[in-house]
Design an enzyme around this catalytic site. Structure first.
Site, PDB file in Angstrom:
ATOM      1  N   THR A 169       0.836  -1.202   0.000  1.00 25.88           N
ATOM      2  CA  THR A 169       0.000   0.000   0.000  1.00 25.88           C
ATOM      3  C   THR A 169       0.868   1.248   0.000  1.00 25.88           C
ATOM      4  OG1 THR A 169      -1.768  -1.169   1.139  1.00 25.88           O
ATOM      5  CG2 THR A 169      -1.790   1.238   1.289  1.00 25.88           C
ATOM      6  N   ASN A 203      -5.461  -8.980  -8.175  1.00 27.07           N
ATOM      7  CA  ASN A 203      -5.581  -9.724  -6.920  1.00 27.07           C
ATOM      8  C   ASN A 203      -6.910 -10.462  -6.785  1.00 27.07           C
ATOM      9  OD1 ASN A 203      -6.127  -6.789  -6.826  1.00 27.07           O
ATOM     10  ND2 ASN A 203      -7.084  -7.287  -4.878  1.00 27.07           N
ATOM     11  N   GLN A 220       0.912  -8.954  -6.429  1.00 25.45           N
ATOM     12  CA  GLN A 220       0.456 -10.333  -6.622  1.00 25.45           C
ATOM     13  C   GLN A 220       1.348 -11.103  -7.591  1.00 25.45           C
ATOM     14  OE1 GLN A 220      -1.768 -11.992  -4.933  1.00 25.45           O
ATOM     15  NE2 GLN A 220      -2.691 -10.296  -3.810  1.00 25.45           N
ATOM     16  N   SER A 230       5.251  -6.409  -2.067  1.00 24.85           N
ATOM     17  CA  SER A 230       4.889  -6.512  -0.647  1.00 24.85           C
ATOM     18  C   SER A 230       5.414  -7.820  -0.085  1.00 24.85           C
ATOM     19  CB  SER A 230       3.361  -6.474  -0.534  1.00 24.85           C
ATOM     20  OG  SER A 230       2.971  -6.793   0.776  1.00 24.85           O
ATOM     21  N   GLY A 231       6.032  -7.762   1.102  1.00 25.00           N
ATOM     22  CA  GLY A 231       6.644  -8.960   1.670  1.00 25.00           C
ATOM     23  C   GLY A 231       5.667 -10.059   2.061  1.00 25.00           C
ATOM     24  N   HIS A 232       4.502  -9.671   2.605  1.00 26.73           N
ATOM     25  CA  HIS A 232       3.675 -10.717   3.216  1.00 26.73           C
ATOM     26  C   HIS A 232       2.941 -11.605   2.221  1.00 26.73           C
ATOM     27  CE1 HIS A 232      -0.574  -9.038   3.170  1.00 26.73           C
ATOM     28  NE2 HIS A 232       0.094  -7.941   2.891  1.00 26.73           N
ATOM     29  N   THR A 234      13.135   5.659  10.688  1.00 26.52           N
ATOM     30  CA  THR A 234      14.152   4.632  10.941  1.00 26.52           C
ATOM     31  C   THR A 234      13.780   3.365  10.172  1.00 26.52           C
ATOM     32  OG1 THR A 234      14.546   5.568  13.107  1.00 26.52           O
ATOM     33  CG2 THR A 234      15.323   3.312  12.752  1.00 26.52           C
ATOM     34  N   CYS A 275      -9.446  -6.942   1.212  1.00 26.09           N
ATOM     35  CA  CYS A 275      -9.920  -5.581   1.502  1.00 26.09           C
ATOM     36  C   CYS A 275     -11.429  -5.492   1.372  1.00 26.09           C
ATOM     37  CB  CYS A 275      -9.309  -4.584   0.522  1.00 26.09           C
ATOM     38  SG  CYS A 275      -7.550  -4.611   0.533  1.00 26.09           S
TER      39      CYS A 275
HETATM   40  N1  PLP Z   1      -1.722  -4.325  -4.333  1.00 27.62           N
HETATM   41  C1  PLP Z   1      -2.249  -5.530  -4.527  1.00 27.62           C
HETATM   42  C2  PLP Z   1      -2.492  -6.015  -5.916  1.00 27.62           C
HETATM   43  C3  PLP Z   1      -2.580  -6.340  -3.430  1.00 27.62           C
HETATM   44  O1  PLP Z   1      -3.120  -7.538  -3.634  1.00 27.62           O
HETATM   45  C4  PLP Z   1      -2.323  -5.842  -2.128  1.00 27.62           C
HETATM   46  C5  PLP Z   1      -2.702  -6.631  -0.931  1.00 27.62           C
HETATM   47  O2  PLP Z   1      -3.626  -7.395  -0.953  1.00 27.62           O
HETATM   48  C6  PLP Z   1      -1.748  -4.571  -1.985  1.00 27.62           C
HETATM   49  C7  PLP Z   1      -1.450  -3.840  -3.111  1.00 27.62           C
HETATM   50  C8  PLP Z   1      -1.443  -3.996  -0.629  1.00 27.62           C
HETATM   51  O3  PLP Z   1      -0.294  -4.568  -0.089  1.00 27.62           O
HETATM   52  P1  PLP Z   1      -0.040  -4.513   1.505  1.00 27.62           P
HETATM   53  O4  PLP Z   1      -1.019  -5.475   2.127  1.00 27.62           O
HETATM   54  O5  PLP Z   1       1.378  -4.944   1.676  1.00 27.62           O
HETATM   55  O6  PLP Z   1      -0.253  -3.116   1.941  1.00 27.62           O
END
Ligand code: PLP
Length: 404
Positions: A70, A153, A181, A201-203, A239, A347
């Site tokens: 994000t 996504n 994704q 994004s790491g997770h 930081t 989301c």
């Molecule tokens: N963009 C896409 C296509 C995503 O699927 C997601 C998370 O579901 C994000 C951005 C947001 O990433 P984060 O959860 O690391 O903020």
């Protein structure tokens, strides 16, 4: 439980946890500190930056570590558009696809609401793809930035990013892609893709939540969004999350090890590379399992509709609409049977409104409300997906019988 919601998030991989652990404990220094603890942290951060840059085929100075996808999307869309307009007041429009994640969509709407930008929404076809013609139709002399996601996504559709980026850049317009994704499944070489900015994004990759990065090509000016001590070369103060950066770099390396080598990728059309990968490749293995799962669901559930592109899709995403049900009811029923999945995106989960992504693809609102997404990680097995497909048939029939 069979976990088929990996597009929402993934557990931290053991190798990742082991790599980041020292920077959460003994080597806890602040990379800006001028003593040995600080130096160790700074060295780890520099190493993570080099590794991340290698995975994205760019220079380490072009990597900005962020708190996730994000923030990376916000920084790209707002930061590039604002910097370009500051340099040339005539550049006051941004173009985004109709199927962007809210991180991009809402950043564009913020520019519109607060900074007076115009937003051009690029329509998609029924598979959720942006065509070159559709992109060309919205570009103009006032376009400051184009943002089109690499892979969606909710439905997994992969965009022809290299071709779209070439089109925008041919007109001197920077091109950002949200690769959150795509990371781990599709080639991320920013040179081959020809993009100016790319978010990860790491997770989604086996690193913790709250880690991520933005690649921004060296020559692109960027207005920072977070002001303070000037970390990340002044582009993102605060930081640094050293352990998070090390985790992201490690997860990317592990995912990259599972990628085809560049020589095995088709010369053009990155989107179709997925299909061109050799059989032993993990992405190919998962794509084959996905295709079997899709076939089993379509055969076992009368009226089921596959959403997204039939072939140009992420190896690990299968998404459907089940007319005559509600997606949320099917999810609940599936969970009772031990299958965890999602109605589309984490989301939007829990919201009754039909997905804007599906509506943009021309799906009727009452059908869009019946969406269910199954997304896997690289460890998924044929047996899990066989059981899941059977559970889908039972769940949908049960929900239809109850009329919910
Ligand atoms: N963009 C896409 C296509 C995503 O699927 C997601 C998370 O579901 C994000 C951005 C947001 O990433 P984060 O959860 O690391 O903020």
């Amino acid at each position: 439980m069979i976990f088929l919601d990996a597009a929402a998030t993934t557990p931290v991989r053991r190798e990742v946890l082991e790599a980041m652990w020292p920077y959460l404990t003994g080597e806890f220094g602040n990379p800006s500190s001028h003593h040995s603890l600080g130096d160790t942290a700074a060295t780890a951060l520099a190493g993570a930056r080099t590794t991340t840059a290698k995975a994205l085929g760019c220079r380490s100075g072009e990597i900005i570590f962020t708190s996730g996808g994000t923030e990376a999307d916000n920084l790209a869309v707002k930061g590039i558009a604002l910097a370009r307009r500051a340099a040339d007041p005539g550049l006051d429009r941004v173009a985004i696809s109709a199927v962007e994640h809210p991180a991009v969509e809402e950043s564009a709407r913020y520019l519109e609401r607060v900074h007076g930008f115009g937003v051009d929404v690029i329509p998609v076809d029924r598979y959720g793809q942006v065509t070159e013609e559709a992109l060309a139709a919205v570009l103009g002399p006032r376009t400051a930035l184009v943002s089109v996601m690499y892979a969606n996504n909710e439905v997994g559709t992969v965009q022809p990013i290299a071709r779209l980026a070439a089109l925008a850049r041919g007109r001197g317009i920077p091109f950002h892609t949200d690769a959150v994704q795509a990371a781990g499944w599709l080639p991320l070489d920013t040179g081959a893709l020809g993009v100016d900015a790319l978010s990860i994004s790491g997770h989604k990759l086996g690193a913790p939540k709250g880690s991520g990065a933005l690649f921004v090509r060296g020559r692109i000016r960027l207005e920072p969004l977070v002001h303070g001590g000037g970390q990340e070369r002044g582009r993102r103060s605060g930081t640094e999350n050293v352990a998070g950066a090390v985790a992201l770099a490690t997860a990317l390396t592990l995912a990259r090890a599972a990628q085809p080598r560049p020589a095995e990728q088709a010369a053009e059309g990155v989107a179709s590379d997925v299909a061109a990968e050799p059989a032993q490749d993990p992405a190919r293995r998962v794509a084959n399992l996905r295709d079997d799962f899709i076939a089993a669901v379509l055969a076992g559930v009368p009226g089921a509709i596959l959403t997204g592109h039939p072939t140009e899709r992420l190896p690990a995403v299968a998404s459907f609409c089940f007319p005559g049900t509600s997606g949320e009811s099917v999810l609940l029923e599936l969970e009772r049977q031990g299958v965890i999945c999602s109605s589309g995106s984490a989301c939007a989960a829990g919201s009754d409104a039909p997905s804007p992504v599906l509506l943009a693809m021309g799906i009727e609102p009452e059908v869009a409300q019946t969406a269910v997404r199954f997304s896997f990680d690289a460890t998924v097995t044929a047996e899990e997906l066989r059981q899941a497909a059977a559970a889908v048939g039972i769940a949908v029939a049960g929900v239809q019988a109850l009329g919910t």
